[in-house]
Design an enzyme around this catalytic site. Structure first.
Site, short mmCIF file in Angstrom:
data_model
loop_
_atom_site.label_atom_id
_atom_site.label_comp_id
_atom_site.label_asym_id
_atom_site.label_seq_id
_atom_site.Cartn_x
_atom_site.Cartn_y
_atom_site.Cartn_z
N ASP A 1 42.60 5.46 7.02
CA ASP A 1 43.53 4.98 8.04
C ASP A 1 42.78 4.36 9.23
O ASP A 1 41.82 4.96 9.74
CB ASP A 1 44.36 6.18 8.52
CG ASP A 1 45.53 5.80 9.40
OD1 ASP A 1 46.44 5.12 8.92
OD2 ASP A 1 45.52 6.20 10.59
N ASP B 1 45.00 9.98 1.74
CA ASP B 1 44.91 9.22 2.97
C ASP B 1 44.02 10.00 3.93
O ASP B 1 44.23 11.20 4.12
CB ASP B 1 46.32 9.09 3.57
CG ASP B 1 46.58 7.76 4.22
OD1 ASP B 1 45.75 7.36 5.04
OD2 ASP B 1 47.61 7.14 3.91
O1 TEU Z 1 48.64 2.20 10.83
C1 TEU Z 1 47.80 1.48 11.65
C2 TEU Z 1 48.32 0.28 12.32
O2 TEU Z 1 47.70 -0.18 13.24
C3 TEU Z 1 49.54 -0.35 11.95
O3 TEU Z 1 49.82 -0.46 10.63
C4 TEU Z 1 50.64 0.19 12.78
O4 TEU Z 1 51.03 1.48 12.43
C5 TEU Z 1 51.84 -0.66 12.69
O5 TEU Z 1 51.47 -1.96 12.72
C6 TEU Z 1 52.70 -0.37 13.84
O6 TEU Z 1 53.64 -1.36 13.87
C7 TEU Z 1 48.18 3.43 10.39
C8 TEU Z 1 49.21 4.11 9.53
O7 TEU Z 1 49.41 3.34 8.38
C9 TEU Z 1 50.46 4.31 10.32
O8 TEU Z 1 51.50 4.84 9.57
C10 TEU Z 1 50.12 5.22 11.47
O9 TEU Z 1 51.21 5.33 12.33
C11 TEU Z 1 48.92 4.72 12.26
O10 TEU Z 1 47.85 4.29 11.45
C12 TEU Z 1 48.36 5.85 13.07
O11 TEU Z 1 47.78 6.79 12.23
#
Ligand code: TEU
Length: 537
Positions: free
Chosen positions: A196, A100
């Protein structure tokens, strides 16, 4: 000359959330050695690629999505030797491993940020986004996206938690640093990245353009040229704010900017539009089918799709789209309709044994930063505890982060220690050992389904043609190429449904209830699913 198919198009990707997969040293946190010890479990399912959520050094404010050092493994997970060994063992078993890559932001404990905040003329100042005044942009996790810092009397930008300051991608020096990090890991032998929130790196904060900003394409192009070009890897970009059309454009062409994208149109359909994830709305299956149909058509011969319902941010698919009363049936049904489509299939850990969401009574049992924040915000607004908890039960991210349920021993066999997040109490009933000992288990079904996908090219390249398009409870479609035609059927109903099969000749490839006889006029049980080959092959 025969067209060469890129390997990742026909690969099964399995997402491991390292904190919750398997704990080898009994400290309550899953770790790299734990993952290495379970590679046969994954291989046996048919997994080709393991996607590892972040394992870099991190204060774990957002469970590793807040990186303190990109070139080190967090001690919770092990060390660099453990990582090299995991890569080596994965390759030995003819699987691949992607990491990731979180480069929209770092942790506020990253030394870049410590330098950046120390003074306005520090060489690292422009690695992050600083302004004299905040704007109205809000953080995804609630509250303002700006945090005041008194050292330099200014505000820094953080779209996620305040411990996750956004990097300033307008700075070419910073970009070079990122490319060096990406190349460090690729040179070590990993097979690609899940990137991400990569739709955010082209943003124009002052014009309030965040996702798919004016610089997105040029930045992706530079990343591709500096890091990805010429390497035999796969890339999948998480792009929550991207349109279907743009997802198709970015993944198309001879050398696509990214091989595929996690696009979220289907995911947001159980939210009240424009009100965010906590405003719950009942899913309209017609809308759901329409999004997939559009995606399948857009991506046909033009770009490539990723097939997913769940991940570490989303609730468990069975609880969200299926039924816990018909848990095994609906887990299999969801897999059938999802993985029958065109694209690369993704399984999130536990999906293959039908793990469900969790309902903890006490908010203190929840560990997710987003959940904790939203609880504070909503209860302060006067919304009663019970109502807030209902939203958390439905949508909270810890639903999918509870430890993997391996067996019915202490802590579901995940750890002898105290798990960092409580195990779902239903582990006595739902666990891998029990499921795998059942020839009709969810795992066995997933395995067979993936074998069918791989051995029938129609699943790779066949056209998508909807069937029973207007039906509000049945999701069905054909896949068709010059040689073959299959019909995929899944019922989202908890009642019996009538079905017309408009063919005389068909062969049953798979179904989640073998007692059901396939006929022209038939009745199907709740959450029934099957795949038929039409005609004789
Ligand atoms: O997630 C990005 C994102 O915008 C969403 O999936 C968000 O975390 C979620 O909708 C909140 O309800 C990514 C990662 O997958 C997530 O785990 C992280 O928290 C986020 O980025 C920040 O790095």
């Amino acid at each position: 000359m025969e067209k060469q198919v890129k390997w990742w198009k026909n690969a099964l990707v399995y997402q491991v959330y390292p904190l919750s997969f398997m704990d080898s040293n009994q400290d309550g946190y899953g770790d790299l050695k734990g993952i290495t010890s379970q590679l046969d479990y994954l291989k046996n399912l048919g997994v080709d690629v393991i996607w590892l959520s972040p394992v870099y050094e991190s204060p774990m404010d957002d469970n590793g999505y807040d990186i303190k050092n990109y070139l080190a493994i967090d001690p919770i997970f092990g060390n660099m030797e453990d990582m090299k060994n995991l890569i080596f063992q994965t390759h030995q078993k003819k699987m691949r491993l992607i990491m990731d890559l979180v480069v929209n932001h770092t942790s506020d404990e990253h030394h870049w940020f410590l330098e950046s905040k120390s003074s306005k003329d520090n060489p690292y100042r422009d690695y992050y986004v600083w302004r004299d005044e905040p704007s109205t942009i809000g953080s995804v996790f609630g509250g303002s996206a700006w945090e005041y810092d008194e050292v330099t009397d200014s505000y820094y930008f953080h779209l996620f938690s305040k411990k996750q300051p956004d990097l300033n991608w307008d700075n070419p020096v910073l970009r070079e640093k990122i490319y060096a990090i990406v190349n460090f890991w690729l040179d070590m032998g990993i097979d690609g990245f899940r990137l991400d929130v990569i739709d955010l790196i082209g943003k124009d904060i002052d014009r309030h353009i965040l996702s798919d900003g004016p610089h997105l394409n040029e930045r992706l192009q530079e990343l591709y040229d500096q890091c990805f070009r010429g390497r035999d890897i796969m890339t999948v970009g998480e792009m929550p704010g991207l349109s279907l059309e743009r997802a198709a454009a970015i993944t198309s062409g001879e050398n696509p900017l990214l091989d595929m994208i996690f696009q979220f149109s289907h995911i947001s359909l159980d939210e009240v539009p424009g009100q965010g994830k906590w405003a719950l709305k009942k899913l309209d299956l017609i809308e759901f089918k329409n999004v997939f149909e559009k995606l399948q058509h857009l991506m046909y011969n033009h770009g490539w799709n990723s097939l997913f319902l769940a991940n570490h941010d989303q609730p468990r698919a069975v609880s969200r789209y299926g039924s816990t009363l018909y848990r095994m049936e609906s887990a299999k049904m969801l897999a059938t309709v999802l993985y029958g489509m065109q694209g690369t299939p993704y399984v999130y850990q536990g999906e293959e044994i039908g793990m469900t969401g969790v309902r903890f009574d006490n908010i203190d049992q929840y560990k997710d930063i987003e959940t904790k924040n939203i609880y504070q915000i909503l209860t302060h607004q006067g919304i009663p505890h019970e109502k807030v908890m209902e939203a958390i039960y439905a949508k909270g991210r810890d639903n999918s982060r509870t430890p993997f349920q391996w067996n019915d021993s202490k802590n579901a066999g995940f750890s002898e220690g105290n798990p960092w997040l409580d195990v779902n109490p239903n582990y006595l009933e739902i666990n891998a050992k029990k499921d795998l000992s059942n020839p009709n288990g969810v795992y066995a079904y997933f395995k067979k389904l993936f074998q069918i996908r791989k051995s029938n090219p129609v699943f790779l390249e066949g056209r998508f043609i909807p069937f029973m398009k207007e039906n509000e409870k049945i999701f069905a479609y054909y896949r068709e190429d010059d040689q073959d035609k299959v019909l995929i059927i899944g019922s989202f109903s908890d009642e019996k449904m009538k079905l017309e099969i408009p063919f005389e000749q068909f062969e049953l490839l798979i179904s989640n209830d073998e007692s059901v006889e396939i006929k022209n006029h038939m009745e199907i049980p709740p959450y029934y699913a099957c795949i038929l080959r039409i005609g004789e092959k």
